[in-house]
Design a protein around this motif. Structure first.
Motif, PDB file in Angstrom:
ATOM      1  N   ARG A 295      23.564 108.807   7.819  1.00 21.51           N
ATOM      2  CA  ARG A 295      24.370 107.838   7.079  1.00 21.51           C
ATOM      3  C   ARG A 295      24.788 106.681   7.979  1.00 21.51           C
ATOM      4  O   ARG A 295      24.752 105.511   7.564  1.00 21.51           O
ATOM      5  N   ALA A 296      25.179 106.990   9.211  1.00 19.82           N
ATOM      6  CA  ALA A 296      25.630 105.957  10.141  1.00 19.82           C
ATOM      7  C   ALA A 296      24.508 104.993  10.511  1.00 19.82           C
ATOM      8  O   ALA A 296      24.772 103.835  10.869  1.00 19.82           O
ATOM      9  N   LEU A 297      23.270 105.432  10.413  1.00 20.56           N
ATOM     10  CA  LEU A 297      22.131 104.553  10.692  1.00 20.56           C
ATOM     11  C   LEU A 297      21.705 103.766   9.463  1.00 20.56           C
ATOM     12  O   LEU A 297      21.425 102.563   9.547  1.00 20.56           O
ATOM     13  N   LEU A 298      21.674 104.427   8.310  1.00 23.90           N
ATOM     14  CA  LEU A 298      21.116 103.794   7.118  1.00 23.90           C
ATOM     15  C   LEU A 298      22.080 102.816   6.454  1.00 23.90           C
ATOM     16  O   LEU A 298      21.657 101.748   5.993  1.00 23.90           O
ATOM     17  N   GLU A 303      23.319  97.230   4.460  1.00 29.21           N
ATOM     18  CA  GLU A 303      24.266  96.113   4.359  1.00 29.21           C
ATOM     19  C   GLU A 303      23.704  94.862   5.029  1.00 29.21           C
ATOM     20  O   GLU A 303      23.855  93.743   4.507  1.00 29.21           O
ATOM     21  N   ALA A 304      23.027  95.028   6.159  1.00 27.39           N
ATOM     22  CA  ALA A 304      22.425  93.871   6.840  1.00 27.39           C
ATOM     23  C   ALA A 304      21.294  93.266   6.014  1.00 27.39           C
ATOM     24  O   ALA A 304      20.987  92.066   6.146  1.00 27.39           O
ATOM     25  N   ALA A 305      20.681  94.093   5.139  1.00 26.83           N
ATOM     26  CA  ALA A 305      19.594  93.606   4.283  1.00 26.83           C
ATOM     27  C   ALA A 305      20.107  93.029   2.966  1.00 26.83           C
ATOM     28  O   ALA A 305      19.306  92.718   2.079  1.00 26.83           O
ATOM     29  N   GLY A 306      21.416  92.881   2.825  1.00 28.96           N
ATOM     30  CA  GLY A 306      21.988  92.244   1.647  1.00 28.96           C
ATOM     31  C   GLY A 306      22.504  93.168   0.578  1.00 28.96           C
ATOM     32  O   GLY A 306      22.866  92.712  -0.512  1.00 28.96           O
ATOM     33  N   PHE A 307      22.587  94.466   0.875  1.00 32.11           N
ATOM     34  CA  PHE A 307      23.120  95.411  -0.093  1.00 32.11           C
ATOM     35  C   PHE A 307      24.637  95.544   0.061  1.00 32.11           C
ATOM     36  O   PHE A 307      25.174  95.406   1.162  1.00 32.11           O
ATOM     37  N   TRP A 327      15.939  98.438 -11.594  1.00 34.08           N
ATOM     38  CA  TRP A 327      14.499  98.637 -11.422  1.00 34.08           C
ATOM     39  C   TRP A 327      13.889  97.555 -10.535  1.00 34.08           C
ATOM     40  O   TRP A 327      12.918  97.823  -9.802  1.00 34.08           O
ATOM     41  N   GLN A 328      14.436  96.351 -10.554  1.00 42.16           N
ATOM     42  CA  GLN A 328      13.962  95.322  -9.619  1.00 42.16           C
ATOM     43  C   GLN A 328      14.226  95.756  -8.175  1.00 42.16           C
ATOM     44  O   GLN A 328      13.386  95.547  -7.289  1.00 42.16           O
ATOM     45  N   THR A 329      15.388  96.351  -7.953  1.00 42.53           N
ATOM     46  CA  THR A 329      15.720  96.818  -6.606  1.00 42.53           C
ATOM     47  C   THR A 329      14.826  97.979  -6.205  1.00 42.53           C
ATOM     48  O   THR A 329      14.391  98.065  -5.043  1.00 42.53           O
ATOM     49  N   VAL A 330      14.536  98.884  -7.130  1.00 44.88           N
ATOM     50  CA  VAL A 330      13.604  99.980  -6.844  1.00 44.88           C
ATOM     51  C   VAL A 330      12.255  99.413  -6.414  1.00 44.88           C
ATOM     52  O   VAL A 330      11.652  99.865  -5.427  1.00 44.88           O
ATOM     53  N   ASP A 331      11.766  98.395  -7.138  1.00 42.35           N
ATOM     54  CA  ASP A 331      10.485  97.774  -6.787  1.00 42.35           C
ATOM     55  C   ASP A 331      10.549  97.104  -5.415  1.00 42.35           C
ATOM     56  O   ASP A 331       9.615  97.204  -4.614  1.00 42.35           O
ATOM     57  N   TRP A 332      11.643  96.401  -5.144  1.00 45.23           N
ATOM     58  CA  TRP A 332      11.797  95.692  -3.866  1.00 45.23           C
ATOM     59  C   TRP A 332      11.726  96.679  -2.699  1.00 45.23           C
ATOM     60  O   TRP A 332      11.070  96.427  -1.689  1.00 45.23           O
ATOM     61  N   LEU A 333      12.384  97.799  -2.837  1.00 44.04           N
ATOM     62  CA  LEU A 333      12.365  98.797  -1.782  1.00 44.04           C
ATOM     63  C   LEU A 333      11.011  99.506  -1.700  1.00 44.04           C
ATOM     64  O   LEU A 333      10.522  99.817  -0.603  1.00 44.04           O
ATOM     65  N   ALA A 334      10.389  99.766  -2.856  1.00 47.35           N
ATOM     66  CA  ALA A 334       9.079 100.423  -2.852  1.00 47.35           C
ATOM     67  C   ALA A 334       8.041  99.583  -2.112  1.00 47.35           C
ATOM     68  O   ALA A 334       7.156 100.121  -1.430  1.00 47.35           O
ATOM     69  N   GLN A 335       8.153  98.265  -2.218  1.00 46.23           N
ATOM     70  CA  GLN A 335       7.235  97.389  -1.487  1.00 46.23           C
ATOM     71  C   GLN A 335       7.393  97.538   0.026  1.00 46.23           C
ATOM     72  O   GLN A 335       6.488  97.168   0.790  1.00 46.23           O
ATOM     73  N   ARG A 336       8.509  98.057   0.451  1.00 43.77           N
ATOM     74  CA  ARG A 336       8.763  98.317   1.867  1.00 43.77           C
ATOM     75  C   ARG A 336       8.565  99.797   2.211  1.00 43.77           C
ATOM     76  O   ARG A 336       8.974 100.252   3.271  1.00 43.77           O
ATOM     77  N   ARG A 364      12.285 109.603   9.478  1.00 47.02           N
ATOM     78  CA  ARG A 364      12.072 108.807   8.265  1.00 47.02           C
ATOM     79  C   ARG A 364      13.258 107.896   7.972  1.00 47.02           C
ATOM     80  O   ARG A 364      13.095 106.771   7.504  1.00 47.02           O
ATOM     81  N   ILE A 365      14.461 108.359   8.254  1.00 45.47           N
ATOM     82  CA  ILE A 365      15.643 107.489   8.099  1.00 45.47           C
ATOM     83  C   ILE A 365      15.547 106.305   9.062  1.00 45.47           C
ATOM     84  O   ILE A 365      15.820 105.148   8.690  1.00 45.47           O
ATOM     85  N   ALA A 366      15.140 106.566  10.286  1.00 49.86           N
ATOM     86  CA  ALA A 366      14.972 105.486  11.258  1.00 49.86           C
ATOM     87  C   ALA A 366      13.879 104.518  10.811  1.00 49.86           C
ATOM     88  O   ALA A 366      14.016 103.296  10.986  1.00 49.86           O
ATOM     89  N   ALA A 367      12.803 105.045  10.210  1.00 43.89           N
ATOM     90  CA  ALA A 367      11.736 104.180   9.704  1.00 43.89           C
ATOM     91  C   ALA A 367      12.252 103.265   8.592  1.00 43.89           C
ATOM     92  O   ALA A 367      11.924 102.074   8.537  1.00 43.89           O
ATOM     93  N   ALA A 368      13.085 103.835   7.692  1.00 46.28           N
ATOM     94  CA  ALA A 368      13.650 103.020   6.612  1.00 46.28           C
ATOM     95  C   ALA A 368      14.533 101.927   7.169  1.00 46.28           C
ATOM     96  O   ALA A 368      14.476 100.764   6.734  1.00 46.28           O
ATOM     97  N   ALA A 369      15.377 102.257   8.133  1.00 43.72           N
ATOM     98  CA  ALA A 369      16.276 101.252   8.737  1.00 43.72           C
ATOM     99  C   ALA A 369      15.465 100.136   9.390  1.00 43.72           C
ATOM    100  O   ALA A 369      15.815  98.940   9.284  1.00 43.72           O
ATOM    101  N   LYS A 370      14.384 100.491  10.052  1.00 46.05           N
ATOM    102  CA  LYS A 370      13.542  99.480  10.700  1.00 46.05           C
ATOM    103  C   LYS A 370      12.900  98.565   9.673  1.00 46.05           C
ATOM    104  O   LYS A 370      12.868  97.337   9.850  1.00 46.05           O
ATOM    105  N   ARG A 371      12.404  99.121   8.580  1.00 46.11           N
ATOM    106  CA  ARG A 371      11.759  98.304   7.535  1.00 46.11           C
ATOM    107  C   ARG A 371      12.747  97.360   6.880  1.00 46.11           C
ATOM    108  O   ARG A 371      12.386  96.238   6.504  1.00 46.11           O
ATOM    109  N   LEU A 372      13.974  97.813   6.704  1.00 50.44           N
ATOM    110  CA  LEU A 372      14.980  96.946   6.095  1.00 50.44           C
ATOM    111  C   LEU A 372      15.304  95.753   6.971  1.00 50.44           C
ATOM    112  O   LEU A 372      15.763  94.709   6.471  1.00 50.44           O
ATOM    113  N   ALA A 373      15.085  95.875   8.261  1.00 51.27           N
ATOM    114  CA  ALA A 373      15.387  94.781   9.202  1.00 51.27           C
ATOM    115  C   ALA A 373      14.228  93.809   9.336  1.00 51.27           C
ATOM    116  O   ALA A 373      14.374  92.744   9.962  1.00 51.27           O
ATOM    117  N   GLU A 374      13.063  94.146   8.809  1.00 51.29           N
ATOM    118  CA  GLU A 374      11.883  93.284   8.982  1.00 51.29           C
ATOM    119  C   GLU A 374      11.872  92.126   8.011  1.00 51.29           C
ATOM    120  O   GLU A 374      12.418  92.212   6.917  1.00 51.29           O
TER     121      GLU A 374
END
Length: 374
Positions: A295-298, A303-307, A327-336, A364-374
């Motif tokens: 939780r502390a990582l994700l 929040e840095a990605a605009g959530f 559903w737009q947000t689900v799609d936005w995240l699925a693209q990442r 996998r949590i670390a991978a998600a955090a990295k993708r959100l920063a890209e």
């Protein structure tokens, strides 16, 4: 207060209730999109534990493997005594008798069948939170009851036969304090409704300490009140289907008799694993620390990605929004490559939020955090 379709209409060719489609089946396209990411999918759409079953619980299960006879529907005396002791140690619950503990085959089957087992019938009302675990509604429909969704702070209307509480909430992580819980219990008693409190996430408080509906600060006696507990999250026993219900001894006794007739019995090896889990608090603390670190990582990455993260004071999920359609947000995240659940799975009021689970490995949590920063 909003009302869902009432008594279930017959499915074509059957006399059963009309149930909604299973929500997660509708994520097929987004699942494929997320899987196409070069680094693979990060599946945060479900609350399925991914960490190992603690070794002492595995040993308890395997040690009871040679059990040719039928297990007791009521569970072993040792299981029930361990449950009472654990609820006292972990959550300050007093006054429970072991006879008022009943093991269940996980808690989803309990949620789905509780209205029927309580004798709720067409014309009765089941009140559920405005944003709620979908099986609350499914259970009411199986019984043919009308479903009413209650906004936060709203009390159930007259005619309600069953009131579902869920604190910490799935999906929002919102926590009800002792006063709010007590108000709900008092109102339910005024109108003759049973209170069923889903407390599966009680061990996972982050920004506040959740309280049980059975705590002395909420009610001085357990009349008309039940609390459901799961070991899926706190002990990684989702695969064992391990839970229990407790509270009002008369209601538990009624459920026991019906479950005896229906053959709703927790296998004996699982009962032994449950007993071991309830006697050991250390593995619960260790698992909580894993989720806290994820939780502390994700959360800051989102929040840095605009959530914006709403509620989420406790539990296994982050209730997040970018202000867009869910559903737009689900799609936005699925693209990442990140799969999440739209808030609409939990009620119409979730149409601008997504539920993001903490149940993925550290990698996998670390991978998600990295993708959100890209």
């Amino acid at each position: 207060m909003s009302s869902t379709t009432g008594p279930g209409t017959a499915v074509s060719g059957s006399r059963g209730p009309h149930l909604p489609d299973f929500p997660w089946d509708s994520l097929a396209r987004q699942t494929d999109t997320a899987k196409s990411h070069p680094d693979g999918i990060v599946n945060l759409s479900v609350g399925t534990p991914v960490d190992p079953v603690p070794a002492n619980l595995q040993r308890a299960l395997s040690a009871a493997a040679d059990q040719p006879g039928y297990p007791a529907t009521h569970g072993t005396p040792e299981l029930r005594e361990a449950a009472v002791a654990a609820l006292h140690r972990r959550y300050g619950i007093t006054g429970l008798a072991p006879e008022a503990v009943l093991p269940t085959i996980g808690t989803k089957e309990l949620v789905a069948w509780l209205p029927t087992l309580l004798g709720i019938r067409p014309g009765d009302v089941v009140a559920i939170p405005e944003l709620a675990y979908p099986t609350y509604e499914v259970g009411a429909r199986i019984a043919g009851a009308e479903v009413v969704r209650l906004a936060p702070g709203e009390l159930p209307p007259a005619g309600t036969a069953l009131l579902w509480l869920n604190s910490p909430s799935n999906p929002t992580g919102q926590v009800l304090d002792a006063r709010q819980l007590a108000d709900s219990v008092r109102r339910a008693r005024e109108i003759g409704a049973v209170v069923a409190s889903d407390e599966c996430y009680l061990a996972l408080g982050w920004d506040t300490e959740p309280v049980s509906v059975l705590h002395p600060s909420v009610c001085s006696d357990f009349r008309g009140v039940l609390a459901a507990h799961s070991l899926s999250k706190s002990s990684n026993l989702a695969g064992y289907r391990a839970g229990f219900i407790t509270g009002d001894p008369d209601l538990v006794g009624r459920l026991l008799e019906l479950r005896k007739h229906a053959g709703m019995i927790v296998p004996r090896p699982v009962q032994e694993a449950v007993t071991a889990a309830l006697r050991d608090d250390e593995h619960v603390r260790a698992q909580r620390e894993l989720y806290a670190a994820r939780r502390a990582l994700l959360r800051p990455a989102l929040e840095a990605a605009g959530f914006r993260i709403d509620h989420s004071q406790a539990g296994l999920y982050l209730w997040a929004t970018r202000g867009d359609d869910a559903w737009q947000t689900v799609d936005w995240l699925a693209q990442r490559g990140i799969l999440v659940a739209p808030g609409t799975f939990y009620g119409p009021a979730g149409d601008r939020h997504v539920r993001i689970a903490l149940t993925a490995t550290d990698e996998r949590i670390a991978a998600a955090a990295k993708r959100l920063a890209e």
